[in-house]
Design a protein around this motif. Structure first.
Motif, PDB file in Angstrom:
ATOM      1  N   ARG A  63     -16.826 -22.031  31.598  1.00 14.42           N
ATOM      2  CA  ARG A  63     -16.932 -21.146  30.436  1.00 14.42           C
ATOM      3  C   ARG A  63     -15.849 -21.480  29.416  1.00 14.42           C
ATOM      4  O   ARG A  63     -16.111 -21.539  28.218  1.00 14.42           O
ATOM      5  CB  ARG A  63     -16.829 -19.677  30.859  1.00 14.42           C
ATOM      6  N   VAL A  64     -14.646 -21.713  29.899  1.00 13.47           N
ATOM      7  CA  VAL A  64     -13.542 -22.055  28.995  1.00 13.47           C
ATOM      8  C   VAL A  64     -13.753 -23.454  28.428  1.00 13.47           C
ATOM      9  O   VAL A  64     -13.511 -23.695  27.241  1.00 13.47           O
ATOM     10  CB  VAL A  64     -12.178 -21.933  29.710  1.00 13.47           C
ATOM     11  N   ALA A  65     -14.229 -24.383  29.254  1.00 10.37           N
ATOM     12  CA  ALA A  65     -14.503 -25.741  28.767  1.00 10.37           C
ATOM     13  C   ALA A  65     -15.540 -25.711  27.653  1.00 10.37           C
ATOM     14  O   ALA A  65     -15.374 -26.350  26.606  1.00 10.37           O
ATOM     15  CB  ALA A  65     -14.973 -26.635  29.922  1.00 10.37           C
ATOM     16  N   ALA A  66     -16.603 -24.944  27.862  1.00 13.00           N
ATOM     17  CA  ALA A  66     -17.652 -24.830  26.844  1.00 13.00           C
ATOM     18  C   ALA A  66     -17.099 -24.173  25.584  1.00 13.00           C
ATOM     19  O   ALA A  66     -17.346 -24.643  24.466  1.00 13.00           O
ATOM     20  CB  ALA A  66     -18.836 -24.038  27.392  1.00 13.00           C
ATOM     21  N   ALA A  67     -16.342 -23.098  25.749  1.00 16.50           N
ATOM     22  CA  ALA A  67     -15.768 -22.396  24.593  1.00 16.50           C
ATOM     23  C   ALA A  67     -14.835 -23.316  23.812  1.00 16.50           C
ATOM     24  O   ALA A  67     -14.828 -23.297  22.574  1.00 16.50           O
ATOM     25  CB  ALA A  67     -15.038 -21.145  25.048  1.00 16.50           C
ATOM     26  N   ALA A  68     -14.067 -24.134  24.513  1.00 18.04           N
ATOM     27  CA  ALA A  68     -13.141 -25.043  23.839  1.00 18.04           C
ATOM     28  C   ALA A  68     -13.889 -26.079  23.006  1.00 18.04           C
ATOM     29  O   ALA A  68     -13.514 -26.354  21.861  1.00 18.04           O
ATOM     30  CB  ALA A  68     -12.244 -25.738  24.862  1.00 18.04           C
ATOM     31  N   LEU A  69     -14.949 -26.652  23.552  1.00 19.40           N
ATOM     32  CA  LEU A  69     -15.726 -27.643  22.810  1.00 19.40           C
ATOM     33  C   LEU A  69     -16.433 -27.013  21.620  1.00 19.40           C
ATOM     34  O   LEU A  69     -16.479 -27.599  20.523  1.00 19.40           O
ATOM     35  CB  LEU A  69     -16.728 -28.340  23.726  1.00 19.40           C
ATOM     36  N   LEU A  70     -16.976 -25.822  21.810  1.00 16.11           N
ATOM     37  CA  LEU A  70     -17.641 -25.134  20.707  1.00 16.11           C
ATOM     38  C   LEU A  70     -16.634 -24.744  19.634  1.00 16.11           C
ATOM     39  O   LEU A  70     -16.911 -24.861  18.437  1.00 16.11           O
ATOM     40  CB  LEU A  70     -18.396 -23.909  21.226  1.00 16.11           C
ATOM     41  N   TYR A  71     -15.464 -24.310  20.048  1.00 16.50           N
ATOM     42  CA  TYR A  71     -14.406 -23.968  19.092  1.00 16.50           C
ATOM     43  C   TYR A  71     -14.000 -25.214  18.302  1.00 16.50           C
ATOM     44  O   TYR A  71     -13.836 -25.172  17.088  1.00 16.50           O
ATOM     45  CB  TYR A  71     -13.195 -23.378  19.819  1.00 16.50           C
ATOM     46  N   HIS A  72     -13.857 -26.327  19.008  1.00 13.96           N
ATOM     47  CA  HIS A  72     -13.439 -27.569  18.348  1.00 13.96           C
ATOM     48  C   HIS A  72     -14.451 -27.995  17.288  1.00 13.96           C
ATOM     49  O   HIS A  72     -14.063 -28.332  16.168  1.00 13.96           O
ATOM     50  CB  HIS A  72     -13.244 -28.685  19.369  1.00 13.96           C
ATOM     51  N   VAL A  73     -15.730 -28.005  17.630  1.00 13.21           N
ATOM     52  CA  VAL A  73     -16.729 -28.462  16.669  1.00 13.21           C
ATOM     53  C   VAL A  73     -16.804 -27.513  15.478  1.00 13.21           C
ATOM     54  O   VAL A  73     -17.074 -27.933  14.360  1.00 13.21           O
ATOM     55  CB  VAL A  73     -18.108 -28.691  17.328  1.00 13.21           C
ATOM     56  N   MET A  74     -16.495 -26.250  15.699  1.00 11.08           N
ATOM     57  CA  MET A  74     -16.492 -25.276  14.607  1.00 11.08           C
ATOM     58  C   MET A  74     -15.369 -25.568  13.607  1.00 11.08           C
ATOM     59  O   MET A  74     -15.527 -25.349  12.416  1.00 11.08           O
ATOM     60  CB  MET A  74     -16.332 -23.865  15.184  1.00 11.08           C
ATOM     61  N   ASN A  75     -14.263 -26.074  14.097  1.00  9.15           N
ATOM     62  CA  ASN A  75     -13.080 -26.262  13.256  1.00  9.15           C
ATOM     63  C   ASN A  75     -12.808 -27.701  12.835  1.00  9.15           C
ATOM     64  O   ASN A  75     -11.895 -27.946  12.062  1.00  9.15           O
ATOM     65  CB  ASN A  75     -11.843 -25.725  13.980  1.00  9.15           C
ATOM     66  N   VAL A  76     -13.574 -28.635  13.327  1.00  7.09           N
ATOM     67  CA  VAL A  76     -13.254 -30.045  13.119  1.00  7.09           C
ATOM     68  C   VAL A  76     -13.281 -30.462  11.651  1.00  7.09           C
ATOM     69  O   VAL A  76     -12.558 -31.368  11.243  1.00  7.09           O
ATOM     70  CB  VAL A  76     -14.151 -30.964  13.988  1.00  7.09           C
ATOM     71  N   ASP A  77     -14.067 -29.784  10.828  1.00 11.08           N
ATOM     72  CA  ASP A  77     -14.126 -30.150   9.412  1.00 11.08           C
ATOM     73  C   ASP A  77     -12.993 -29.516   8.600  1.00 11.08           C
ATOM     74  O   ASP A  77     -12.899 -29.720   7.393  1.00 11.08           O
ATOM     75  CB  ASP A  77     -15.485 -29.807   8.803  1.00 11.08           C
ATOM     76  N   GLY A  78     -12.137 -28.739   9.269  1.00  7.62           N
ATOM     77  CA  GLY A  78     -10.985 -28.155   8.594  1.00  7.62           C
ATOM     78  C   GLY A  78     -11.270 -26.843   7.892  1.00  7.62           C
ATOM     79  O   GLY A  78     -10.370 -26.248   7.313  1.00  7.62           O
ATOM     80  N   VAL A  79     -12.531 -26.386   7.949  1.00  4.46           N
ATOM     81  CA  VAL A  79     -12.895 -25.140   7.284  1.00  4.46           C
ATOM     82  C   VAL A  79     -13.683 -24.284   8.271  1.00  4.46           C
ATOM     83  O   VAL A  79     -14.757 -24.681   8.721  1.00  4.46           O
ATOM     84  CB  VAL A  79     -13.764 -25.397   6.034  1.00  4.46           C
ATOM     85  N   ARG A  80     -13.123 -23.137   8.622  1.00  2.35           N
ATOM     86  CA  ARG A  80     -13.852 -22.225   9.505  1.00  2.35           C
ATOM     87  C   ARG A  80     -14.431 -21.107   8.659  1.00  2.35           C
ATOM     88  O   ARG A  80     -13.713 -20.249   8.156  1.00  2.35           O
ATOM     89  CB  ARG A  80     -12.946 -21.653  10.581  1.00  2.35           C
ATOM     90  N   GLN A  81     -15.731 -21.146   8.497  1.00  2.00           N
ATOM     91  CA  GLN A  81     -16.409 -20.126   7.701  1.00  2.00           C
ATOM     92  C   GLN A  81     -16.810 -18.954   8.597  1.00  2.00           C
ATOM     93  O   GLN A  81     -16.984 -19.108   9.804  1.00  2.00           O
ATOM     94  CB  GLN A  81     -17.632 -20.735   7.014  1.00  2.00           C
ATOM     95  N   GLU A  94     -11.534 -12.415  24.864  1.00  2.00           N
ATOM     96  CA  GLU A  94     -10.704 -13.186  25.792  1.00  2.00           C
ATOM     97  C   GLU A  94     -11.252 -14.595  25.986  1.00  2.00           C
ATOM     98  O   GLU A  94     -10.495 -15.569  26.023  1.00  2.00           O
ATOM     99  CB  GLU A  94     -10.601 -12.480  27.141  1.00  2.00           C
ATOM    100  N   LEU A  95     -12.576 -14.714  26.112  1.00  7.33           N
ATOM    101  CA  LEU A  95     -13.184 -16.032  26.285  1.00  7.33           C
ATOM    102  C   LEU A  95     -13.002 -16.875  25.025  1.00  7.33           C
ATOM    103  O   LEU A  95     -12.663 -18.062  25.115  1.00  7.33           O
ATOM    104  CB  LEU A  95     -14.664 -15.906  26.647  1.00  7.33           C
ATOM    105  N   ALA A  96     -13.201 -16.274  23.859  1.00 10.06           N
ATOM    106  CA  ALA A  96     -12.998 -17.001  22.599  1.00 10.06           C
ATOM    107  C   ALA A  96     -11.547 -17.454  22.472  1.00 10.06           C
ATOM    108  O   ALA A  96     -11.281 -18.602  22.089  1.00 10.06           O
ATOM    109  CB  ALA A  96     -13.398 -16.130  21.410  1.00 10.06           C
ATOM    110  N   LYS A  97     -10.622 -16.582  22.816  1.00 12.12           N
ATOM    111  CA  LYS A  97      -9.199 -16.930  22.737  1.00 12.12           C
ATOM    112  C   LYS A  97      -8.835 -18.024  23.739  1.00 12.12           C
ATOM    113  O   LYS A  97      -8.086 -18.942  23.423  1.00 12.12           O
ATOM    114  CB  LYS A  97      -8.337 -15.694  22.989  1.00 12.12           C
ATOM    115  N   ALA A  98      -9.395 -17.957  24.940  1.00 14.16           N
ATOM    116  CA  ALA A  98      -9.146 -18.991  25.947  1.00 14.16           C
ATOM    117  C   ALA A  98      -9.680 -20.338  25.480  1.00 14.16           C
ATOM    118  O   ALA A  98      -9.033 -21.376  25.669  1.00 14.16           O
ATOM    119  CB  ALA A  98      -9.778 -18.594  27.279  1.00 14.16           C
TER     120      ALA A  98
END
Length: 159
Positions: free
Chosen positions: A26-44, A68-72
């Motif tokens: 769950r944390v691994a998935a959240a981390a990858l999803l978080y990364h792709v959301m922020n990779v362009d430098g703009v989090r809308q 908690e999951l989003a933060k992790a």
């Protein structure tokens, strides 16, 4: 197929939303999803809302557990030096159909703002490669998500 993936995610040990350590898919998935959301430098806002919706829908969490999951996921992404730590966990816990479905979730985050940035595209490509998701499956998931958008013409169909 996608329903099996969703039921698998909900049945993962530690389903309370709390991290069970470095091997928590769950944390691994959240981390990858978080990364792709922020990779362009703009989090809308649309991306953030889709990110939380994807986590909530796929892990059956809400409220504090969702936060908690989003933060992790955010913390894990910030501490990571590469994607391998996350993709290796997902490969151990997901079958090929589940890994393909996960790439679909990444595309959902990418297209949440209605645009495709080259860094987002590259990130999904790299993660798909590490998950052993075939090129045609990655493209198929991309097209499926793009076709569901209100204005799919804005998203180029080319690889």
């Amino acid at each position: 197929m996608f329903e099996r993936f969703l039921s698998f995610l909900k049945e993962i040990p530690g389903g309370s939303g709390r991290s069970t350590g470095d091997d928590d898919p769950r944390v691994a998935a959240a981390a990858l999803l978080y990364h792709v959301m922020n990779v362009d430098g703009v989090r809308q806002d649309a991306e953030w809302e889709r990110f939380k919706a994807v986590l909530g829908e796929n892990y059956g969490v809400s409220g504090t557990e969702l936060d908690e999951l989003a933060k992790a996921g955010e913390q894990a992404d910030r501490e990571a030096v590469d994607f391998y730590a996350f993709t290796s966990v997902l490969k151990r816990h997901l079958d090929p159909d589940g890994r393909k479905a996960f790439i679909g979730l990444m595309w959902e985050i990418v297209f949440a703002d209605g645009e495709l940035h080259e860094l987002e595209d590259n990130t999904v490509w790299r993660v798909a490669e590490l998950l052993d998701v075939e090129r045609q499956d990655r493209i198929s998931e991309r097209r499926k998500v793009a076709a569901s958008l209100p204005d799919p013409a804005k998203i180029p169909d080319e690889e």
